[in-house]
Each structure stands twice: as structure tokens, then as C-alpha cells.
Design a protein around this motif. Sequence first.
Motif, PDB file in Angstrom:
ATOM      1  N   UNK A  21      16.376  -2.581  -3.517  1.00  9.21           N
ATOM      2  CA  UNK A  21      16.068  -1.097  -3.205  1.00  9.21           C
ATOM      3  C   UNK A  21      14.821  -0.653  -4.157  1.00  9.21           C
ATOM      4  N   UNK A  22      14.460  -1.336  -5.250  1.00 10.24           N
ATOM      5  CA  UNK A  22      13.377  -1.322  -5.926  1.00 10.24           C
ATOM      6  C   UNK A  22      12.179  -1.783  -5.144  1.00 10.24           C
ATOM      7  N   UNK A  23      12.156  -2.643  -4.305  1.00  9.46           N
ATOM      8  CA  UNK A  23      11.055  -3.182  -3.517  1.00  9.46           C
ATOM      9  C   UNK A  23      10.695  -2.038  -2.508  1.00  9.46           C
ATOM     10  N   UNK A  24      11.821  -1.746  -1.745  1.00 11.42           N
ATOM     11  CA  UNK A  24      11.672  -0.882  -0.664  1.00 11.42           C
ATOM     12  C   UNK A  24      11.452   0.771  -0.984  1.00 11.42           C
ATOM     13  N   UNK A  25      11.609   0.976  -2.271  1.00  9.69           N
ATOM     14  CA  UNK A  25      11.196   2.256  -2.724  1.00  9.69           C
ATOM     15  C   UNK A  25      10.183   2.686  -3.347  1.00  9.69           C
ATOM     16  N   UNK A  26       9.054   1.720  -3.371  1.00 12.35           N
ATOM     17  CA  UNK A  26       7.772   2.013  -3.505  1.00 12.35           C
ATOM     18  C   UNK A  26       7.029   2.832  -2.551  1.00 12.35           C
ATOM     19  N   UNK A  27       6.221   3.821  -3.363  1.00 13.24           N
ATOM     20  CA  UNK A  27       5.475   4.408  -2.256  1.00 13.24           C
ATOM     21  C   UNK A  27       3.955   4.105  -2.458  1.00 13.24           C
ATOM     22  N   UNK A  28       3.845   3.307  -3.690  1.00 13.96           N
ATOM     23  CA  UNK A  28       2.409   2.724  -3.977  1.00 13.96           C
ATOM     24  C   UNK A  28       2.592   1.172  -4.353  1.00 13.96           C
ATOM     25  N   UNK A  29       1.488   0.574  -3.971  1.00 11.04           N
ATOM     26  CA  UNK A  29       1.603  -0.802  -3.941  1.00 11.04           C
ATOM     27  C   UNK A  29       0.640  -1.523  -5.113  1.00 11.04           C
ATOM     28  N   UNK A  30       0.058  -0.728  -5.868  1.00 10.11           N
ATOM     29  CA  UNK A  30      -0.931  -1.207  -6.713  1.00 10.11           C
ATOM     30  C   UNK A  30      -0.200  -1.333  -8.413  1.00 10.11           C
ATOM     31  N   UNK A  37       7.122  -5.445  -7.210  1.00 13.98           N
ATOM     32  CA  UNK A  37       7.128  -6.104  -5.682  1.00 13.98           C
ATOM     33  C   UNK A  37       7.396  -7.489  -5.947  1.00 13.98           C
ATOM     34  N   UNK A  38       6.583  -8.116  -6.821  1.00 16.53           N
ATOM     35  CA  UNK A  38       6.699  -9.607  -6.968  1.00 16.53           C
ATOM     36  C   UNK A  38       8.015  -9.998  -7.595  1.00 16.53           C
ATOM     37  N   UNK A  39       8.436  -9.358  -8.464  1.00 11.58           N
ATOM     38  CA  UNK A  39       9.624  -9.412  -9.085  1.00 11.58           C
ATOM     39  C   UNK A  39      10.746  -9.271  -8.265  1.00 11.58           C
TER      40      UNK A  39
END
Length: 324
Positions: A21-30, A37-39
Motif C-alpha cells: 500500500x505504501x508503495x502504490x500510494x506514493x504520488x511523488x517518487x523522489x 519505494x526501495x524498502x
Amino acid sequence: MTDTISRKIVSANILCTILIVCLHARYEYNGVYNIIGTLSDIAVPVFFAISSYLYFEKFDWNNPITSYKKGIKKRIFSLLAPYLIFSSLGFLIFTSKAMLKHEILPCDISSLKDVLVYICFAKGNPPLWYLTSLFEFVLLAPIIGYVVRTTKFSFVLIPLSVCFCHTLSYSNIIFWLPVLIFGCYCSIWWSYILKVFRDINSLYVSCFGILILVFICISFNDIIDRTIPVYYIYRISAPVLFLAIMGRFDFTPPILFKIKNYTLFIYCSHSLILFFLFPIIKKLPYNFLIYIISVVFLLLVSVGIGILVKSRCFRLWRILNGGR
């Protein structure tokens, strides 16, 4: 399987579901979101390793054909039924949105073939790929099991398979062969593993695992291409790191164990809920606090819907949750 191992598996399942859920709920990727995302990328390989371990724990080697057939029949209900339902929901949601806003339809709804292709490939709910890949594993599992059973030194197959699998597609089950072998090995040769590591302090191993994981996440904080070989090695090593950490520590608060029966439902529904949540998030001043709130809100909504369905129509809930 001992009660301790069973609890650790439940705990890992809960944590990895939240990481998805944490991975896909991101709106930004920096920045910090890239580190998250890596975790979070440890979740899928841990899921596969656990699934492999559990499959072979229950596999009857004295009656393999019957056990194999039973496993396939069980997974048709527990994996493919939820897959088709949630994929169909994705189709309905995206098609309805396109029709209401007079946008281009996701597929030609006048063509039954196009509709079936859209649903069968879960184009409206991409995270569902994991369920079909897991079913593919069940079809191939005995081959893996028999090879691993031949010798306790079959663990060498893990690094060997890395050399041949890293160029494959992420959704290809063979891409995950190293972690599937790892899960199988832990099930079949667990007593040997305990014998080898009996004199090693688990606290030191766990702390070392945490340090490595933190170092990796920070090292990949600006990574863009996650298909490079070194990142594949990280993915494949994740279950080993996770096992080393969970062997001593349990990071799952007791309250989170209340969602243990909803993890599959959360996994299958979170992408659809995000479809409605993202337009709201985009209107807010995006920061880390908003991100955390959105993750918590997403989990609460998903569990809330699950509780509602379960209380109103238990038969439907059983199907949506794969009989769990």
C-alpha cells in the motif's frame, strides 16, 4: 510448523501488505518517497518466499499426485476467483468513469474479446498480477520441490538461478525463481538450517540485517532504473534479510493483527480505492504527512469495506477473500 513460525509468517504478511500500500500510494517518487519505494520492494519477494514455504509445508510427498491436484483446486478458489472479480471491478470502474466524463474507453466494450482480454490481464487493477503468478508457481511447484529435495546443498541453485532469471519480466514467475527456491529450501531443509546456524547469535544477525537494509535503501535513494542486475539481487536477497530481522524482532504492533484476515482483500482492493483517492490528494499540498494520512486512510477504508461485506454477505466475503 511451530506456533512461533506461524506467528512470524502472519506478522510478515501484514507488514508486507502495508508496504505494498505504501508503495502504490506514493504520488511523488523522489527523495524519501524513493527510499520508501526501495524498502517496499521487499514485499513481493517476501510474499513469494512465504507462499513457497507454506506450499511445501503442506505438500504430501508420500502422495504427491493427490496433493498436487488438491493444491491446484484450492488455488482456483483462493487465487483465480478473487482475481477475476477484482479485475472485473477495475473494468467497471474505469469504463464507467470514461463514459461519465466522455473520455476514451479503456477498451472496445462492444467487443467481447477486448473486454475479456482487459479483464483477464487485469488492466484495470494491475497489482493483481501477483495472484496469477502465484497460481503459475503452484503449477510448477513439484518440479522445484523434487530438485531441492535431492540434496541439502541444493541452496546453490539460488545464486545460479539469479544469473538466468534477472533479465525476465517482473511479472514472469521464473523471474522470482530464486526466492521460490529459497522458500522451498527453508521448508524441506529447515532442520539443517537450524543445525548450521545454531551457534550464531540471532540478535547480531538481526541487527546486521537491519543495517544492510538501511544501507541499501539509502544507497538506492536516487535510483531510476529498477531493472538493473544489482537491484534484482537486492530483491532476491530481501527474504533472507527479512528472515534475519524477523528472527529476532517483531515490528508488527498487536493492533495490526486485527487485520490479518483482511490482507488479501486489502491487496486486491487498494488500487481501486486509490483511483478515487488520488484526485483528492492532488488537490492538497502534498507532503509526507498527507502521504502517511492517505496510507492510513486507504487501509481503514479497505478494512472497513471488508468488515461491511463480511457482516452483510458472508458467502460473498468468502469468495472475495479466497476462502480465508
